[in-house]
Design an enzyme around this catalytic site. Structure first.
Site, PDB file in Angstrom:
ATOM      1  N   THR A  34       0.896  -1.261   0.136  1.00 33.52           N
ATOM      2  CA  THR A  34      -0.191   0.014   0.039  1.00 33.52           C
ATOM      3  C   THR A  34       0.943   1.372   0.029  1.00 33.52           C
ATOM      4  O   THR A  34       0.448   2.220  -0.623  1.00 33.52           O
ATOM      5  CB  THR A  34      -1.008   0.000   1.182  1.00 33.52           C
ATOM      6  OG1 THR A  34      -1.433  -1.466   1.572  1.00 33.52           O
ATOM      7  CG2 THR A  34      -2.027   0.827   1.226  1.00 33.52           C
ATOM      8  N   ASP A  90      -1.734  -5.118   8.267  1.00 37.94           N
ATOM      9  CA  ASP A  90      -2.318  -6.345   8.067  1.00 37.94           C
ATOM     10  C   ASP A  90      -3.666  -6.492   8.459  1.00 37.94           C
ATOM     11  O   ASP A  90      -4.434  -7.202   7.917  1.00 37.94           O
ATOM     12  CB  ASP A  90      -1.495  -7.399   8.677  1.00 37.94           C
ATOM     13  CG  ASP A  90      -0.068  -7.405   7.897  1.00 37.94           C
ATOM     14  OD1 ASP A  90       0.032  -7.340   6.699  1.00 37.94           O
ATOM     15  OD2 ASP A  90       0.912  -7.289   8.723  1.00 37.94           O
ATOM     16  N   GLY A 101       3.570  -6.280  10.303  1.00 39.17           N
ATOM     17  CA  GLY A 101       4.792  -7.267  10.155  1.00 39.17           C
ATOM     18  C   GLY A 101       4.409  -8.212   9.428  1.00 39.17           C
ATOM     19  O   GLY A 101       5.535  -9.202   9.257  1.00 39.17           O
ATOM     20  N   GLU A 109       8.888   0.181  11.623  1.00 40.94           N
ATOM     21  CA  GLU A 109       7.706   0.737  11.580  1.00 40.94           C
ATOM     22  C   GLU A 109       7.400   1.440  13.072  1.00 40.94           C
ATOM     23  O   GLU A 109       6.694   2.455  12.994  1.00 40.94           O
ATOM     24  CB  GLU A 109       6.775  -0.133  11.046  1.00 40.94           C
ATOM     25  CG  GLU A 109       7.144  -0.465   9.465  1.00 40.94           C
ATOM     26  CD  GLU A 109       6.107  -1.635   9.085  1.00 40.94           C
ATOM     27  OE1 GLU A 109       5.884  -1.393   8.009  1.00 40.94           O
ATOM     28  OE2 GLU A 109       5.511  -2.284   9.812  1.00 40.94           O
TER      29      GLU A 109
HETATM   30  O1  R5P Z   1       5.907  -5.743   7.706  1.00 41.94           O
HETATM   31  C1  R5P Z   1       5.282  -5.167   7.077  1.00 41.94           C
HETATM   32  C2  R5P Z   1       4.202  -4.079   7.190  1.00 41.94           C
HETATM   33  O2  R5P Z   1       3.918  -4.078   8.530  1.00 41.94           O
HETATM   34  C3  R5P Z   1       3.066  -3.928   6.240  1.00 41.94           C
HETATM   35  O3  R5P Z   1       2.873  -2.401   6.394  1.00 41.94           O
HETATM   36  C4  R5P Z   1       1.996  -4.569   6.311  1.00 41.94           C
HETATM   37  O4  R5P Z   1       2.415  -5.940   6.173  1.00 41.94           O
HETATM   38  C5  R5P Z   1       0.644  -4.321   5.237  1.00 41.94           C
HETATM   39  O5  R5P Z   1       1.616  -4.472   4.062  1.00 41.94           O
HETATM   40  P1  R5P Z   1       0.519  -4.223   2.492  1.00 41.94           P
HETATM   41  O6  R5P Z   1       0.197  -2.674   2.310  1.00 41.94           O
HETATM   42  O7  R5P Z   1       1.362  -4.969   1.645  1.00 41.94           O
HETATM   43  O8  R5P Z   1      -0.742  -5.056   2.774  1.00 41.94           O
END
Ligand code: R5P
Length: 233
Positions: A34, A90, A101, A109
């Site tokens: 995202t 997530d 994560g 983060e």
């Molecule tokens: O470690 C990754 C992060 O916390 C991401 O922000 C989380 O996994 C969301 O990722 P995505 O935008 O790909 O769903």
């Protein structure tokens, strides 16, 4: 009906439009799919932003996005006060607590989110829940010091996780190694009614570096909906 990716983009664009202004000098950039749209929008609006603005990454991935976009790169040890941080998640519950994560980036983060006056989450509709654990079935990501992983897994079982899993790499034999050189354990606890209590218990285990439960941190969350609208909570 729009796709998940389009929903992510809608949420990301609106969050940037409403939260990043020429007054911001230090901006935290989260990680994940995202966030790619967040940086895309920042680049589209680059001429309207403060030329001196510094961007703080939360991972190798977001560092690359900042560098490749030609934005000014800084680090959290140079700039420990941030105006606004935008990040994905997530899963996000109705109190804006989040599981993060999935990409193993939650340590940096969390640091970059905590340093921000305003922490904003961007997500598509599939991430929105009433209680954490409803949508994200992979479990709570926990970053651990490598030699402690077995002990931590045993302790997680005592805390109620039946089957903690050491996250394994996809194109390498062996475990995922985080940007900080650590292992990741995914620990499923079913529905998490009391995220703060669970976070505190896991954090106390020796060898745990950080837990992907972000409790009482987000000011707002932007959710891209299936019909193309964006809900702001
Ligand atoms: O470690 C990754 C992060 O916390 C991401 O922000 C989380 O996994 C969301 O990722 P995505 O935008 O790909 O769903």
């Amino acid at each position: 009906m729009i796709s998940l990716n389009e929903a992510k983009k809608k949420a990301a664009y609106k969050a940037v439009d409403e939260n990043i202004t020429s007054e911001n000098k230090i901006i935290g950039i989260g990680s994940g799919s995202t966030i790619v749209y967040v940086v895309e929008r920042i680049l589209q609006l680059k001429n309207l932003l403060n030329k001196e603005c510094i961007f703080i990454p939360t991972s190798f991935q977001s560092r690359l996005l900042i560098i490749e976009g030609g934005l000014n790169l800084g680090d959290i040890d140079q700039y420990s006060e941030i105006d606004v941080t935008i990040d994905g998640a997530d899963e996000v519950d109705e109190n804006l607590n989040a599981i993060k994560g999935g990409g193993a980036c939650h340590l940096r983060e969390k640091l970059v989110a905590e340093a921000a006056k305003k922490f904003i989450i961007v997500a598509d509709y599939s991430k929105r829940s009433t209680t954490l654990g409803e949508k994200w079935k992979q479990g709570v990501p926990i970053e651990v010091i490598p030699f402690a992983y077995k002990r931590v897994m045993n302790s997680l079982k005592e805390l109620g996780c039946e089957n903690p899993i050491l996250r394994m790499a996809k194109a390498k034999a062996g475990p995922v190694i985080s940007d900080n050189g650590n292992f990741i354990i995914d620990a499923h606890f079913g529905l998490i009614e009391h995220p703060k209590e669970l976070l505190e218990k896991i954090k106390l285990l020796t060898g745990v570096v950080e837990v992907g439960l972000f409790v009482n941190m987000a000011k707002n969350a932007y959710f891209g909906n299936e019909d193309g609208s964006v809900d702001i909570k």
